[in-house]
Design a protein around this motif. Sequence first.
Motif, PDB file in Angstrom:
ATOM      1  N   LYS A   7       1.499  -1.427  -0.069  1.00 51.30           N
ATOM      2  CA  LYS A   7       0.076   0.337   0.224  1.00 51.30           C
ATOM      3  C   LYS A   7       0.790   1.500   0.191  1.00 51.30           C
ATOM      4  CE  LYS A   7      -3.627  -2.246   2.290  1.00 51.30           C
ATOM      5  NZ  LYS A   7      -4.670  -1.882   3.299  1.00 51.30           N
ATOM      6  N   ARG A   8       2.171   0.889  -0.069  1.00 48.61           N
ATOM      7  CA  ARG A   8       2.888   2.168   0.135  1.00 48.61           C
ATOM      8  C   ARG A   8       2.249   2.760  -1.361  1.00 48.61           C
ATOM      9  NH1 ARG A   8       5.988  -1.423   2.677  1.00 48.61           N
ATOM     10  NH2 ARG A   8       6.339  -1.080   4.780  1.00 48.61           N
ATOM     11  N   VAL A   9       2.197   2.079  -2.419  1.00 55.46           N
ATOM     12  CA  VAL A   9       2.133   3.100  -4.182  1.00 55.46           C
ATOM     13  C   VAL A   9       0.378   2.999  -3.789  1.00 55.46           C
ATOM     14  CG1 VAL A   9       4.778   2.465  -4.377  1.00 55.46           C
ATOM     15  CG2 VAL A   9       2.775   1.239  -4.656  1.00 55.46           C
ATOM     16  N   PRO A  10       0.101   3.902  -5.008  1.00 54.40           N
ATOM     17  CA  PRO A  10      -1.087   3.770  -5.168  1.00 54.40           C
ATOM     18  C   PRO A  10      -1.703   3.037  -6.714  1.00 54.40           C
ATOM     19  CG  PRO A  10      -0.201   6.172  -5.834  1.00 54.40           C
ATOM     20  CD  PRO A  10       1.436   5.102  -5.080  1.00 54.40           C
ATOM     21  N   PHE A  11      -3.035   2.354  -5.611  1.00 49.31           N
ATOM     22  CA  PHE A  11      -3.180   1.343  -7.110  1.00 49.31           C
ATOM     23  C   PHE A  11      -3.111   2.392  -8.651  1.00 49.31           C
ATOM     24  CE2 PHE A  11      -5.978  -1.400  -9.477  1.00 49.31           C
ATOM     25  CZ  PHE A  11      -5.900  -2.717  -9.207  1.00 49.31           C
ATOM     26  N   ALA A  12      -2.899   2.475  -8.694  1.00 47.54           N
ATOM     27  CA  ALA A  12      -3.163   4.265 -10.370  1.00 47.54           C
ATOM     28  C   ALA A  12      -1.874   4.086 -10.858  1.00 47.54           C
ATOM     29  CB  ALA A  12      -3.088   5.313 -10.035  1.00 47.54           C
ATOM     30  N   LEU A  13      -0.614   3.622  -9.891  1.00 45.07           N
ATOM     31  CA  LEU A  13       0.847   3.851 -10.110  1.00 45.07           C
ATOM     32  C   LEU A  13       0.891   1.566 -10.976  1.00 45.07           C
ATOM     33  CD1 LEU A  13       2.901   4.937 -10.490  1.00 45.07           C
ATOM     34  CD2 LEU A  13       4.327   3.500  -8.532  1.00 45.07           C
ATOM     35  N   LYS A  14      -0.081   0.993 -10.179  1.00 46.14           N
ATOM     36  CA  LYS A  14       0.095  -0.592 -10.989  1.00 46.14           C
ATOM     37  C   LYS A  14      -0.544  -0.151 -11.775  1.00 46.14           C
ATOM     38  CE  LYS A  14       0.191  -2.394  -6.106  1.00 46.14           C
ATOM     39  NZ  LYS A  14      -0.785  -3.181  -4.892  1.00 46.14           N
ATOM     40  N   ILE A  15      -1.177   0.669 -12.665  1.00 40.92           N
ATOM     41  CA  ILE A  15      -2.392   0.653 -13.609  1.00 40.92           C
ATOM     42  C   ILE A  15      -1.604   1.628 -14.701  1.00 40.92           C
ATOM     43  CG2 ILE A  15      -3.808   1.546 -15.222  1.00 40.92           C
ATOM     44  CD1 ILE A  15      -5.724   1.125 -11.883  1.00 40.92           C
ATOM     45  N   PHE A  16      -0.506   1.964 -14.134  1.00 40.62           N
ATOM     46  CA  PHE A  16       0.049   3.016 -15.434  1.00 40.62           C
ATOM     47  C   PHE A  16       1.457   1.716 -15.706  1.00 40.62           C
ATOM     48  CE2 PHE A  16       4.846   4.963 -15.392  1.00 40.62           C
ATOM     49  CZ  PHE A  16       3.407   5.976 -16.400  1.00 40.62           C
ATOM     50  N   LEU A  17       1.944   1.189 -14.943  1.00 43.32           N
ATOM     51  CA  LEU A  17       2.868   0.433 -14.719  1.00 43.32           C
ATOM     52  C   LEU A  17       2.684  -0.828 -15.968  1.00 43.32           C
ATOM     53  CD1 LEU A  17       6.452  -0.427 -14.660  1.00 43.32           C
ATOM     54  CD2 LEU A  17       5.879  -1.310 -12.912  1.00 43.32           C
ATOM     55  N   THR A  18       1.431  -1.136 -15.718  1.00 44.26           N
ATOM     56  CA  THR A  18       0.842  -2.018 -16.659  1.00 44.26           C
ATOM     57  C   THR A  18       0.814  -1.769 -17.875  1.00 44.26           C
ATOM     58  OG1 THR A  18      -0.451  -3.214 -14.463  1.00 44.26           O
ATOM     59  CG2 THR A  18      -1.162  -3.740 -17.057  1.00 44.26           C
ATOM     60  N   ALA A  19       0.054  -0.083 -17.879  1.00 44.48           N
ATOM     61  CA  ALA A  19      -0.313   0.219 -19.588  1.00 44.48           C
ATOM     62  C   ALA A  19       1.392   0.469 -20.201  1.00 44.48           C
ATOM     63  CB  ALA A  19      -0.800   1.381 -19.759  1.00 44.48           C
ATOM     64  N   LEU A  20       1.991   0.857 -19.332  1.00 43.74           N
ATOM     65  CA  LEU A  20       3.319   1.061 -20.256  1.00 43.74           C
ATOM     66  C   LEU A  20       4.013   0.013 -20.411  1.00 43.74           C
ATOM     67  CD1 LEU A  20       6.217   3.549 -18.493  1.00 43.74           C
ATOM     68  CD2 LEU A  20       6.539   0.868 -19.500  1.00 43.74           C
ATOM     69  N   ALA A  21       3.902  -1.030 -19.778  1.00 47.64           N
ATOM     70  CA  ALA A  21       4.734  -2.458 -19.937  1.00 47.64           C
ATOM     71  C   ALA A  21       4.351  -3.094 -21.174  1.00 47.64           C
ATOM     72  CB  ALA A  21       4.441  -3.211 -18.700  1.00 47.64           C
ATOM     73  N   ILE A  22       2.895  -2.714 -21.136  1.00 43.81           N
ATOM     74  CA  ILE A  22       1.422  -3.387 -22.783  1.00 43.81           C
ATOM     75  C   ILE A  22       2.328  -2.786 -23.122  1.00 43.81           C
ATOM     76  CG2 ILE A  22      -0.106  -4.145 -23.610  1.00 43.81           C
ATOM     77  CD1 ILE A  22      -1.602  -3.905 -20.837  1.00 43.81           C
ATOM     78  N   ILE A  23       2.369  -1.212 -23.915  1.00 40.68           N
ATOM     79  CA  ILE A  23       3.086  -0.051 -24.813  1.00 40.68           C
ATOM     80  C   ILE A  23       4.116  -0.629 -24.969  1.00 40.68           C
ATOM     81  CG2 ILE A  23       2.653   1.580 -25.923  1.00 40.68           C
ATOM     82  CD1 ILE A  23       1.277   2.457 -23.932  1.00 40.68           C
ATOM     83  N   ASP A  24       5.226  -1.435 -24.017  1.00 35.96           N
ATOM     84  CA  ASP A  24       6.710  -2.053 -24.060  1.00 35.96           C
ATOM     85  C   ASP A  24       6.247  -2.982 -25.299  1.00 35.96           C
ATOM     86  OD1 ASP A  24       8.935  -2.628 -23.651  1.00 35.96           O
ATOM     87  OD2 ASP A  24       9.050  -0.453 -22.009  1.00 35.96           O
ATOM     88  N   ASP A  25       5.538  -3.928 -24.951  1.00 35.41           N
ATOM     89  CA  ASP A  25       5.418  -5.475 -24.979  1.00 35.41           C
ATOM     90  C   ASP A  25       5.100  -5.141 -27.275  1.00 35.41           C
ATOM     91  OD1 ASP A  25       6.180  -7.450 -23.639  1.00 35.41           O
ATOM     92  OD2 ASP A  25       3.989  -7.038 -23.002  1.00 35.41           O
ATOM     93  N   LEU A  26       4.314  -4.277 -26.844  1.00 36.88           N
ATOM     94  CA  LEU A  26       3.434  -4.101 -28.322  1.00 36.88           C
ATOM     95  C   LEU A  26       5.055  -3.471 -29.851  1.00 36.88           C
ATOM     96  CD1 LEU A  26       1.478  -3.063 -30.457  1.00 36.88           C
ATOM     97  CD2 LEU A  26       0.692  -1.775 -29.561  1.00 36.88           C
ATOM     98  N   GLY A  27       5.783  -2.401 -29.042  1.00 36.25           N
ATOM     99  CA  GLY A  27       6.738  -2.089 -28.919  1.00 36.25           C
ATOM    100  C   GLY A  27       8.010  -3.281 -29.318  1.00 36.25           C
TER     101      GLY A  27
END
Length: 371
Positions: A139-159
């Motif tokens: 809980k030290r990081v907001p859940f929104a950061l998990k969503i951000f990192l997931t979206a980033l990694a998914i776009i990264d995978d597409l790249g």
Amino acid sequence: MRITRLFKEFFKSEKASGFILVGCTALSLLLTNSSLGSSYSSLWNTSIAGHSVTHWINDGLMAIFFLLVGLEIEREIYIGELKDIKNAMLPVFAALGGMLVPALIHFLFNKGTSAQAGFGIPMATDIAFALGVLSMAGKRVPFALKIFLTALAIIDDLGAILIIAIFYTSDLSWPNLLIALGIFLVLSIMGRFKVYNLALYIIPGIAMWYFMLQSGVHATVSGVLLAFAIPFGKGDEKSLSSRLQHFLHKPVAFIIIPLFALANTCIILEKDVFSHLTDSNSLGIMLGLFVGKPIGIFLLSWIAIKAKLGQLQTGITLRHLLGAGMLGGIGFTMSIFITLLAFPEGEIISISKISILLASLASAIVGLAFL
């Protein structure tokens, strides 16, 4: 609410897969460098239908991994974080920075050398490993950061998929490629006409994989094409795309990715192996992941925010973005995958893998401590 449950299911499976990845890698390294090393390595080199077990995993089972990645990209575009252009632009810019800066670092170190082809290695973020480490912050990081990192990694995978298709394609066989693309076109038309029989996609999808393999374009690209051909519908839990994604989560997380890790980390740690870590290729990989990833992700995110091209979600600060950028330096699965495409068999592959492991471990420790 259905979207939230699907995302949480995805996050949970990726988190668990990340921890299993670490265990499988440690086990593989231990067995390879033990008295059982010869038997263990020969296991993965066993020939089945003219190809090694490792080859079937990398060219066959990994196509299923890419199918899941494609389904997740599709879900994010239609009903997830990437649907809203304002929400999508920040992870898009972050992913671009996280790909371009590491690639540039490796290129500057290896321009004109035999290792130049490895520029794509530090471009990739391992979504399972990164989310697994991020989950340790609790809980030290907001859940929104998990969503951000997931979206980033998914776009990264597409790249990474585009990089593989464009730069890591061997001699091209146009007849086979056109047949594969023709199958994709037919499947796409079926999807448009709302054909919901999964078998009518999977069986031709296997044929598309075969012709893609014969074409010289890496066969795993067929997995992504198949994902986008399957009709998405409303994206609810009854849709064909969501049901297939739900079905693939556990086999990919707990069977395919662990097998990939076991088969591709049979690295013999020779006495002089660490002396090669100062080679230009090793430095390009390690600095690209450990330094280039956080710089690229943070810098382009900051530019997007200042230019009002993207926006921070509630609860996320610039400090969080920097920490996420550090975790972006965890490049395990896709980085090793690109290594196998970039270099012929030999010592450079083993050294590259060790460089990836060390940089990923350092990124995980520093990123977690920072967050």
